[in-house]
Structures are given as C-alpha cells and as structure tokens.
Design a protein around this motif. Structure first.
Motif, PDB file in Angstrom:
ATOM      1  N   GLU A  81       0.833  -1.203   0.000  1.00  0.00           N
ATOM      2  CA  GLU A  81       0.000   0.000   0.000  1.00  0.00           C
ATOM      3  C   GLU A  81       0.868   1.255   0.000  1.00  0.00           C
ATOM      4  O   GLU A  81       0.510   2.276  -0.609  1.00  0.00           O
ATOM      5  N   GLY A  82       2.002   1.186   0.683  1.00  0.00           N
ATOM      6  CA  GLY A  82       2.931   2.308   0.677  1.00  0.00           C
ATOM      7  C   GLY A  82       3.476   2.593  -0.706  1.00  0.00           C
ATOM      8  O   GLY A  82       3.654   3.756  -1.102  1.00  0.00           O
ATOM      9  N   ILE A  83       3.750   1.538  -1.466  1.00  0.00           N
ATOM     10  CA  ILE A  83       4.230   1.714  -2.839  1.00  0.00           C
ATOM     11  C   ILE A  83       3.153   2.390  -3.683  1.00  0.00           C
ATOM     12  O   ILE A  83       3.458   3.265  -4.520  1.00  0.00           O
ATOM     13  N   LYS A  84       1.902   2.053  -3.459  1.00  0.00           N
ATOM     14  CA  LYS A  84       0.811   2.730  -4.169  1.00  0.00           C
ATOM     15  C   LYS A  84       0.778   4.216  -3.811  1.00  0.00           C
ATOM     16  O   LYS A  84       0.519   5.068  -4.669  1.00  0.00           O
ATOM     17  N   TRP A  85       1.023   4.519  -2.541  1.00  0.00           N
ATOM     18  CA  TRP A  85       1.079   5.915  -2.107  1.00  0.00           C
ATOM     19  C   TRP A  85       2.241   6.632  -2.793  1.00  0.00           C
ATOM     20  O   TRP A  85       2.088   7.777  -3.248  1.00  0.00           O
ATOM     21  N   ALA A  86       3.388   5.984  -2.891  1.00  0.00           N
ATOM     22  CA  ALA A  86       4.526   6.579  -3.589  1.00  0.00           C
ATOM     23  C   ALA A  86       4.212   6.766  -5.073  1.00  0.00           C
ATOM     24  O   ALA A  86       4.569   7.790  -5.674  1.00  0.00           O
ATOM     25  N   CYS A 136      11.062  -1.700  -2.458  1.00  0.00           N
ATOM     26  CA  CYS A 136      10.511  -0.496  -3.082  1.00  0.00           C
ATOM     27  C   CYS A 136      11.290  -0.113  -4.338  1.00  0.00           C
ATOM     28  O   CYS A 136      10.699   0.228  -5.379  1.00  0.00           O
ATOM     29  N   PHE A 137      12.602  -0.160  -4.249  1.00  0.00           N
ATOM     30  CA  PHE A 137      13.425   0.148  -5.417  1.00  0.00           C
ATOM     31  C   PHE A 137      13.102  -0.804  -6.569  1.00  0.00           C
ATOM     32  O   PHE A 137      13.000  -0.393  -7.729  1.00  0.00           O
ATOM     33  N   SER A 138      12.924  -2.088  -6.254  1.00  0.00           N
ATOM     34  CA  SER A 138      12.644  -3.072  -7.298  1.00  0.00           C
ATOM     35  C   SER A 138      11.286  -2.846  -7.947  1.00  0.00           C
ATOM     36  O   SER A 138      11.048  -3.275  -9.081  1.00  0.00           O
ATOM     37  N   ARG A 139      10.386  -2.145  -7.234  1.00  0.00           N
ATOM     38  CA  ARG A 139       9.056  -1.837  -7.763  1.00  0.00           C
ATOM     39  C   ARG A 139       8.992  -0.440  -8.379  1.00  0.00           C
ATOM     40  O   ARG A 139       7.917   0.062  -8.668  1.00  0.00           O
ATOM     41  N   GLY A 140      10.153   0.178  -8.559  1.00  0.00           N
ATOM     42  CA  GLY A 140      10.203   1.448  -9.268  1.00  0.00           C
ATOM     43  C   GLY A 140      10.076   2.694  -8.427  1.00  0.00           C
ATOM     44  O   GLY A 140       9.991   3.807  -8.970  1.00  0.00           O
ATOM     45  N   VAL A 141      10.072   2.562  -7.099  1.00  0.00           N
ATOM     46  CA  VAL A 141      10.025   3.743  -6.241  1.00  0.00           C
ATOM     47  C   VAL A 141      11.385   4.429  -6.269  1.00  0.00           C
ATOM     48  O   VAL A 141      12.426   3.776  -6.116  1.00  0.00           O
ATOM     49  N   CYS A 142      11.398   5.730  -6.454  1.00  0.00           N
ATOM     50  CA  CYS A 142      12.649   6.481  -6.543  1.00  0.00           C
ATOM     51  C   CYS A 142      13.261   6.684  -5.158  1.00  0.00           C
ATOM     52  O   CYS A 142      12.550   6.773  -4.149  1.00  0.00           O
ATOM     53  N   ALA A 143      14.581   6.820  -5.135  1.00  0.00           N
ATOM     54  CA  ALA A 143      15.276   7.080  -3.874  1.00  0.00           C
ATOM     55  C   ALA A 143      14.889   8.427  -3.285  1.00  0.00           C
ATOM     56  O   ALA A 143      15.098   8.673  -2.093  1.00  0.00           O
ATOM     57  N   SER A 144      14.307   9.305  -4.079  1.00  0.00           N
ATOM     58  CA  SER A 144      13.859  10.608  -3.592  1.00  0.00           C
ATOM     59  C   SER A 144      12.504  10.540  -2.893  1.00  0.00           C
ATOM     60  O   SER A 144      12.003  11.554  -2.406  1.00  0.00           O
ATOM     61  N   GLN A 145      11.909   9.322  -2.829  1.00  0.00           N
ATOM     62  CA  GLN A 145      10.591   9.174  -2.219  1.00  0.00           C
ATOM     63  C   GLN A 145      10.573   8.264  -0.995  1.00  0.00           C
ATOM     64  O   GLN A 145       9.573   8.231  -0.282  1.00  0.00           O
ATOM     65  N   VAL A 146      11.650   7.538  -0.757  1.00  0.00           N
ATOM     66  CA  VAL A 146      11.648   6.567   0.332  1.00  0.00           C
ATOM     67  C   VAL A 146      12.790   6.852   1.292  1.00  0.00           C
ATOM     68  O   VAL A 146      13.910   7.172   0.877  1.00  0.00           O
ATOM     69  N   THR A 147      12.506   6.747   2.587  1.00  0.00           N
ATOM     70  CA  THR A 147      13.508   7.021   3.616  1.00  0.00           C
ATOM     71  C   THR A 147      13.460   5.939   4.684  1.00  0.00           C
ATOM     72  O   THR A 147      12.535   5.128   4.747  1.00  0.00           O
ATOM     73  N   MET A 148      14.470   5.970   5.539  1.00  0.00           N
ATOM     74  CA  MET A 148      14.477   5.157   6.754  1.00  0.00           C
ATOM     75  C   MET A 148      14.661   6.084   7.947  1.00  0.00           C
ATOM     76  O   MET A 148      15.387   7.082   7.867  1.00  0.00           O
ATOM     77  N   SER A 149      13.998   5.776   9.049  1.00  0.00           N
ATOM     78  CA  SER A 149      14.202   6.485  10.314  1.00  0.00           C
ATOM     79  C   SER A 149      14.206   5.469  11.440  1.00  0.00           C
ATOM     80  O   SER A 149      13.694   4.355  11.293  1.00  0.00           O
ATOM     81  N   SER A 150      14.759   5.846  12.581  1.00  0.00           N
ATOM     82  CA  SER A 150      14.984   4.852  13.639  1.00  0.00           C
ATOM     83  C   SER A 150      13.796   4.649  14.572  1.00  0.00           C
ATOM     84  O   SER A 150      13.641   3.586  15.154  1.00  0.00           O
ATOM     85  N   ASP A 151      12.948   5.679  14.740  1.00  0.00           N
ATOM     86  CA  ASP A 151      11.950   5.657  15.816  1.00  0.00           C
ATOM     87  C   ASP A 151      12.656   5.434  17.152  1.00  0.00           C
ATOM     88  O   ASP A 151      12.132   4.776  18.058  1.00  0.00           O
ATOM     89  N   GLY A 152      13.843   6.000  17.259  1.00  0.00           N
ATOM     90  CA  GLY A 152      14.675   5.800  18.434  1.00  0.00           C
ATOM     91  C   GLY A 152      14.006   6.262  19.721  1.00  0.00           C
ATOM     92  O   GLY A 152      13.300   7.267  19.752  1.00  0.00           O
ATOM     93  N   ASN A 153      14.243   5.525  20.786  1.00  0.00           N
ATOM     94  CA  ASN A 153      13.745   5.773  22.136  1.00  0.00           C
ATOM     95  C   ASN A 153      12.233   5.686  22.250  1.00  0.00           C
ATOM     96  O   ASN A 153      11.657   6.012  23.286  1.00  0.00           O
TER      97      ASN A 153
END
Length: 388
Positions: A233-238, A269-286
């Motif tokens: 569903e996230g890929i559809k949003w992208a 996501c990359f394999s499904r054509g999502v660009c690196a300018s649209q996907v990120t990673m974050s830690s949700d730290g603490n």
C-alpha cells in the motif's frame, strides 16, 4: 577551527570520486581534488581508503522518551547525545507519540536546544498521536511560523487502536494549517503520520488528498514496513506522488509477526520502481516497541535504538541491485529534502559540515563530524552529553 580531509572517496550522496574536503567555521568551504593548506590552525586528516558521506538525518526520534503503554514505569528514557553520534546520526527530528500528557512540547523543544548545544542538530514536530492536536502557542500555524525548532506536526496516528479515530476533514484541517505555516516560514510544514496495523492502512490519506487541495507530499507516513500488505500500500502511495518511511528499530517478535526489515523493505521499493527521492528510513529511536495480544493488552516492551539507522544502512548497501548512492540518499539527502533542511543531507560547499568517514563495504565509522566538530573517532566518543 579549520579541518582538511585529504583523499576521501566522496559520496555526496552522488559519487564525486577522490576529493579533499575543507571545513571552516562549522561548514564545508570546498570539495576539490587537491586542496593545499597548512599552518598551526589547520588539522589535516588522511582519509585514504575511506568513504565520505553526509551525516545521517533521522526523521523520527523520541528524543525525550516515549512509551508508557504499560504504566508509568514503562516510559522510555530520553535520547543521549552519543546514542546518535556514535552511530553517525548528526541531525534528529524529535516527536511526541502516544503520550502527550506526561511528555510535553516545551520539554521537546528544550531537548532540541540541549542537543544543539552538545553538538548535533535537532528539530521537532508539534502535536502528537492525537487529534485535536496539542500545540505550544495554541495554534499549529503559529507554532511552525514562530518557533524555530518546529518544522511540522506529528506523528499523527492513523489505522491504530491508539489513534483518535479522527475524521478525514479533521486531518485535512491539520495538513492545511501545517502547509500554511510551512509556506510562511520557509519550512516543510510536513505532517508526520504514524501508521498502525489496522487493515485501513493509508486509506485515510488517499481520501484526504482526493477530497481536498492538499497534495500527497504534505503527508509523510512512517512504519510502512510493518507488514507486506502495508508495504504494498505504501508503494501505491509513492506511485501517487507521496513519500514513505521505513522504521529501522525492530525486534524478533515483530519480524516473526510479519514486519519487513527496513533495508529489505527499501530494496523491495526500489525493485518496484520507487525512486530514492521518495523513500527514507528512520529509527523511531527511544520509542517503545510495544507488543500487544489479540485483546489489545500490553504483553511486552522494548526500546527503539537510534543506532539501528546506521545498521540498516550498512545492510542496505549490500543488497542486490541497490546502488551505494541510492542507499545513502534514504538516510541523508531524501529526508533532508522532504523536511526542507537545506544545510543538511548533502556534502556541498556552504552546507553544514556533517561528515562521516567510514570503511567501504561495512560502513564502520572512523570519524563523525557534526557542524565541523569531531564528535567520535574509531568508535569512541570524544564529545559526550552533559550528563553522560
């Protein structure tokens, strides 16, 4: 303070080849093949064989702690400076979560200023999981315009039993107020979205966009790797033009229950054509990593780690068909661009000198610079938080 880094293999995150990097007054003064400078005020660092990357930008950290779903004793601790610096994170975005009662926006803003004083850069969101949102000034637009540390709102919860189950029109109003605040102040005015595991997934965001003039780029949903269904569903949003974020903090039970490790989710996501300018990673730290049973009762609790961001990046660069520059972008230039942090996320003249020197392949950190100051060297913290 002048530092000259010699012979680094620079990924800005675009590959620039072997270059020298000159740091002056906390910023990058130049990146060129052969910079010659000497004198008693110049520190020269030999980076032969090392990669130079931008400092990591962590778009979601509970810097004042989170949790509390199991009672007062389960409130997680606040983040310390070295929780971030030892893992190459030089910029953090703080947020409240489930608890906006015993945690507060004044405390969040104060923690941002403390981290700034200690050595890294910190910003935060107004609001929390709940709608109507809690603000500092009494008005979301005013919070974003008038308070330098506040760059948006969130993390607003959807598809989660801890959410407020607000209407689409309420969410649109929040996005509109944040958007105007961003326009007036030159900030992102982003709406960070906590996405739970309910089957409704991102339907509320699609409805908000279809029923208003708010573009999908105003929303920044996270935890998209919570399940394969949510990831699709996230890929559809992208594909509709939006941004998506993967959470790197996890545990064995979450993975066993279907969560996709963040690096694997990004590669998918990359394999499904999502660009690196649209996907990120974050830690949700603490944040708390709560485990609920089928009755919604808390049965387990762990704490998210900011260091998981670097660990996931190191895993991502070794996955098939993932370029080094795209992997680096997910934790540097892309979150900085989404959040309109113009001095962050890229190695370029005039940008803040947030620079990592690391080993190829493993990305083991040799040097961590934040705003031109060497915070860590060879895994040891040279600068610690006030109470560390």
């Amino acid at each position: 303070m002048i530092t000259l880094i010699k012979n680094a293999n620079v990924y800005a995150p675009l590959p620039m080849g072997i270059n020298d990097i000159l740091i002056c007054d906390g910023r990058i003064a130049a990146i060129e093949p052969d910079i010659t400078l000497s004198g008693k005020h110049v520190t020269t660092v030999n980076a032969n064989g090392l990669l130079a990357l931008p400092g990591l930008v962590d778009a979601l950290v509970h810097i004042t702690g989170g949790g509390g779903e199991g009672g007062f004793h389960t409130r997680t601790p606040q983040m310390s400076l070295t929780d971030a610096s030892l893992s190459g994170v030089t910029t953090v975005i703080g947020a409240l979560g489930t608890d906006a009662t015993t945690r507060s926006l004044p405390d969040l803003i104060a923690k941002c200023r403390a981290l700034d004083s200690e050595g890294i850069s910190a910003y935060c969101y107004s609001g929390s999981y709940q709608l109507p949102i809690r603000t500092y000034t009494g008005n979301l637009t005013d919070d974003i315009v008038m308070l330098d540390k506040i760059i948006g709102v969130g993390e607003v919860a959807i598809a989660d039993h801890r959410a407020s189950h607000a209407t689409v029109s309420e969410l649109v109003r929040v996005a509109s107020d944040a958007r105007v605040g961003g326009m007036l102040s030159g900030k992102a005015g982003i709406v960070s979205i906590h996405t739970g595991d309910h089957e409704t997934c991102l339907s509320m965001l699609h409805q908000a966009v279809s029923e208003s003039a708010i573009p999908p780029t105003q929303f920044y949903p996270t935890h998209i790797n919570r399940s394969q269904h949510l990831l699709d569903e996230g890929i559809k949003w992208a594909d509709a033009g939006g941004f998506i974020d993967m959470t790197t903090s996890t545990n064995a039970q979450f993975i066993a229950e279907g969560e996709i490790p963040a690096a694997d989710a990004v590669a998918y996501c990359f394999s499904r054509g999502v660009c690196a300018s649209q996907v990120t990673m974050s830690s949700d730290g603490n944040a708390s990593l709560p485990v609920f049973n089928e009755q919604g009762e808390l049965v387990g609790l762990e704490v998210g780690k900011v260091g998981s961001l670097h660990t996931s990046l190191a895993g991502l660069i070794n996955l098939p068909d993932v370029t080094l520059q795209d992997a680096i972008a997910t934790v540097t230039s892309t979150p900085a661009s989404i959040l309109k942090l113009k001095q962050k996320g890229q190695l370029a003249p005039h940008n803040d000198a947030d620079i990592l020197l690391c080993e190829p392949g493993s990305l083991a950190l040799s040097h961590v610079y934040a705003k031109g100051q060497l915070l860590c060297h060879q895994g040891k913290a040279l600068v610690k938080g006030t109470f560390e």
